[in-house]
Design a protein around this motif. Structure first.
Motif, PDB file in Angstrom:
ATOM      1  N   SER A   1      -7.626  -4.001  -2.073  1.00 44.20           N
ATOM      2  CA  SER A   1      -6.873  -3.442  -0.947  1.00 44.20           C
ATOM      3  C   SER A   1      -5.453  -3.971  -1.027  1.00 44.20           C
ATOM      4  O   SER A   1      -5.215  -5.083  -1.507  1.00 44.20           O
ATOM      5  CB  SER A   1      -7.466  -3.883   0.388  1.00 44.20           C
ATOM      6  N   ILE A   2      -4.517  -3.173  -0.534  1.00 43.71           N
ATOM      7  CA  ILE A   2      -3.119  -3.590  -0.453  1.00 43.71           C
ATOM      8  C   ILE A   2      -2.697  -3.463   1.004  1.00 43.71           C
ATOM      9  O   ILE A   2      -2.905  -2.415   1.620  1.00 43.71           O
ATOM     10  CB  ILE A   2      -2.213  -2.725  -1.353  1.00 43.71           C
ATOM     11  N   VAL A   3      -2.134  -4.520   1.539  1.00 45.94           N
ATOM     12  CA  VAL A   3      -1.693  -4.509   2.931  1.00 45.94           C
ATOM     13  C   VAL A   3      -0.284  -5.094   3.030  1.00 45.94           C
ATOM     14  O   VAL A   3       0.149  -5.866   2.174  1.00 45.94           O
ATOM     15  CB  VAL A   3      -2.647  -5.302   3.862  1.00 45.94           C
ATOM     16  N   ALA A   4       0.405  -4.701   4.081  1.00 44.82           N
ATOM     17  CA  ALA A   4       1.675  -5.328   4.441  1.00 44.82           C
ATOM     18  C   ALA A   4       1.410  -6.182   5.664  1.00 44.82           C
ATOM     19  O   ALA A   4       0.787  -5.718   6.627  1.00 44.82           O
ATOM     20  CB  ALA A   4       2.733  -4.268   4.741  1.00 44.82           C
ATOM     21  N   LEU A   5       1.847  -7.425   5.619  1.00 45.65           N
ATOM     22  CA  LEU A   5       1.754  -8.302   6.780  1.00 45.65           C
ATOM     23  C   LEU A   5       3.163  -8.501   7.328  1.00 45.65           C
ATOM     24  O   LEU A   5       4.082  -8.833   6.585  1.00 45.65           O
ATOM     25  CB  LEU A   5       1.139  -9.654   6.424  1.00 45.65           C
ATOM     26  N   VAL A   6       3.312  -8.265   8.625  1.00 48.04           N
ATOM     27  CA  VAL A   6       4.601  -8.384   9.286  1.00 48.04           C
ATOM     28  C   VAL A   6       4.534  -9.582  10.216  1.00 48.04           C
ATOM     29  O   VAL A   6       3.640  -9.680  11.062  1.00 48.04           O
ATOM     30  CB  VAL A   6       4.955  -7.097  10.060  1.00 48.04           C
ATOM     31  N   TRP A   7       5.497 -10.475  10.057  1.00 50.68           N
ATOM     32  CA  TRP A   7       5.524 -11.752  10.775  1.00 50.68           C
ATOM     33  C   TRP A   7       6.819 -11.823  11.582  1.00 50.68           C
ATOM     34  O   TRP A   7       7.906 -11.790  11.017  1.00 50.68           O
ATOM     35  CB  TRP A   7       5.549 -12.915   9.804  1.00 50.68           C
TER      36      TRP A   7
ATOM     37  N   CYS B   1      -6.500 -13.392  -4.151  1.00 55.44           N
ATOM     38  CA  CYS B   1      -5.475 -12.904  -3.232  1.00 55.44           C
ATOM     39  C   CYS B   1      -4.097 -13.085  -3.860  1.00 55.44           C
ATOM     40  O   CYS B   1      -3.823 -14.116  -4.464  1.00 55.44           O
ATOM     41  CB  CYS B   1      -5.561 -13.707  -1.933  1.00 55.44           C
ATOM     42  N   VAL B   2      -3.261 -12.094  -3.694  1.00 51.77           N
ATOM     43  CA  VAL B   2      -1.868 -12.177  -4.125  1.00 51.77           C
ATOM     44  C   VAL B   2      -1.009 -11.851  -2.923  1.00 51.77           C
ATOM     45  O   VAL B   2      -1.257 -10.873  -2.212  1.00 51.77           O
ATOM     46  CB  VAL B   2      -1.573 -11.171  -5.258  1.00 51.77           C
TER      47      VAL B   2
ATOM     48  N   HIS C   1       0.348  -7.997   0.371  1.00 46.07           N
ATOM     49  CA  HIS C   1      -0.830  -8.733  -0.075  1.00 46.07           C
ATOM     50  C   HIS C   1      -1.776  -7.781  -0.794  1.00 46.07           C
ATOM     51  O   HIS C   1      -2.005  -6.658  -0.334  1.00 46.07           O
ATOM     52  CB  HIS C   1      -1.558  -9.353   1.117  1.00 46.07           C
ATOM     53  N   VAL C   2      -2.328  -8.254  -1.887  1.00 47.08           N
ATOM     54  CA  VAL C   2      -3.351  -7.515  -2.619  1.00 47.08           C
ATOM     55  C   VAL C   2      -4.577  -8.419  -2.657  1.00 47.08           C
ATOM     56  O   VAL C   2      -4.487  -9.588  -3.041  1.00 47.08           O
ATOM     57  CB  VAL C   2      -2.897  -7.160  -4.044  1.00 47.08           C
ATOM     58  N   TYR C   3      -5.684  -7.883  -2.205  1.00 43.17           N
ATOM     59  CA  TYR C   3      -6.938  -8.640  -2.138  1.00 43.17           C
ATOM     60  C   TYR C   3      -7.991  -7.965  -3.009  1.00 43.17           C
ATOM     61  O   TYR C   3      -8.073  -6.739  -3.041  1.00 43.17           O
ATOM     62  CB  TYR C   3      -7.470  -8.681  -0.701  1.00 43.17           C
ATOM     63  N   GLY C   4      -8.833  -8.777  -3.624  1.00 45.48           N
ATOM     64  CA  GLY C   4      -9.939  -8.251  -4.423  1.00 45.48           C
ATOM     65  C   GLY C   4     -11.141  -7.935  -3.560  1.00 45.48           C
ATOM     66  O   GLY C   4     -12.263  -8.332  -3.870  1.00 45.48           O
TER      67      GLY C   4
END
Length: 169
Positions: free
Chosen positions: A62-68, A83-84, A145-148
């Motif tokens: 999965s690929i996600v954008a995290l906004v902080w 995790c990347v 973020h890219v997660y396996g």
């Protein structure tokens, strides 16, 4: 980028080399104008916000954008998979921990704190993936973020959270 990640994941390497190769594929996209649509750059006033960008149909990544927003952080946690994380905008502070078993009870020890600017990549895999991430800056930060794993099905990439160790340990 999705095609490159698909090809890397398809190699079925061990988790850490997979994360490192995915990180190298992600690096060239970070900071690029137009990488994210405006809705994927929106934060939340109370907590960091996750935007799902891609879920591989077979659930392998999965690929996600995290906004902080300034001051927002994760708990200390580890992950369900490799995790990347790559900083796309702003900067993030990352505290890395390890478990030390030198007494009657295992304990967490902070061993490294890094400031990740735009373009920085963190590629980690269990079991050495305990960390906390926060926006220590005065402006919004966005990381890709890219997660396996299929975070859409799981709801999060976090396996478990840990209490903060006492100051000075």
């Amino acid at each position: 980028m999705t095609g490159a990640v698909r090809e890397i994941v398809g190699r079925r390497l061990h988790p850490q080399p997979t994360a490192e190769l995915v990180g190298a594929a992600l690096r060239g996209h970070l900071g690029a104008p137009g990488l994210l649509a405006a809705p994927h750059c929106e934060g939340h006033p109370d907590r960091y916000r996750q935007h799902l960008l891609h879920r591989e149909p077979d659930g392998t990544f999965s690929i996600v954008a995290l906004v902080w927003l300034p001051g927002q952080r994760t708990p200390i946690h580890d992950h369900v998979s490799w995790c990347v994380a790559g900083v796309h905008q702003g900067q993030e502070s990352e505290q890395r921990y390890r478990v030390v078993s030198d007494g009657p009870t295992p304990r967490l020890v902070l061993f490294e704190e890094v400031l990740n600017p735009v373009g920085a990549i963190s590629a980690i895999a269990p079991p050495g993936d305990i960390h906390r991430v926060r926006n220590a800056g005065a402006a919004k930060a966005i990381s890709i973020h890219v997660y396996g794993a299929d975070v859409a099905a799981l709801g999060s990439s976090i396996r478990r959270t840990y209490p903060a160790p006492p100051e000075g340990t």
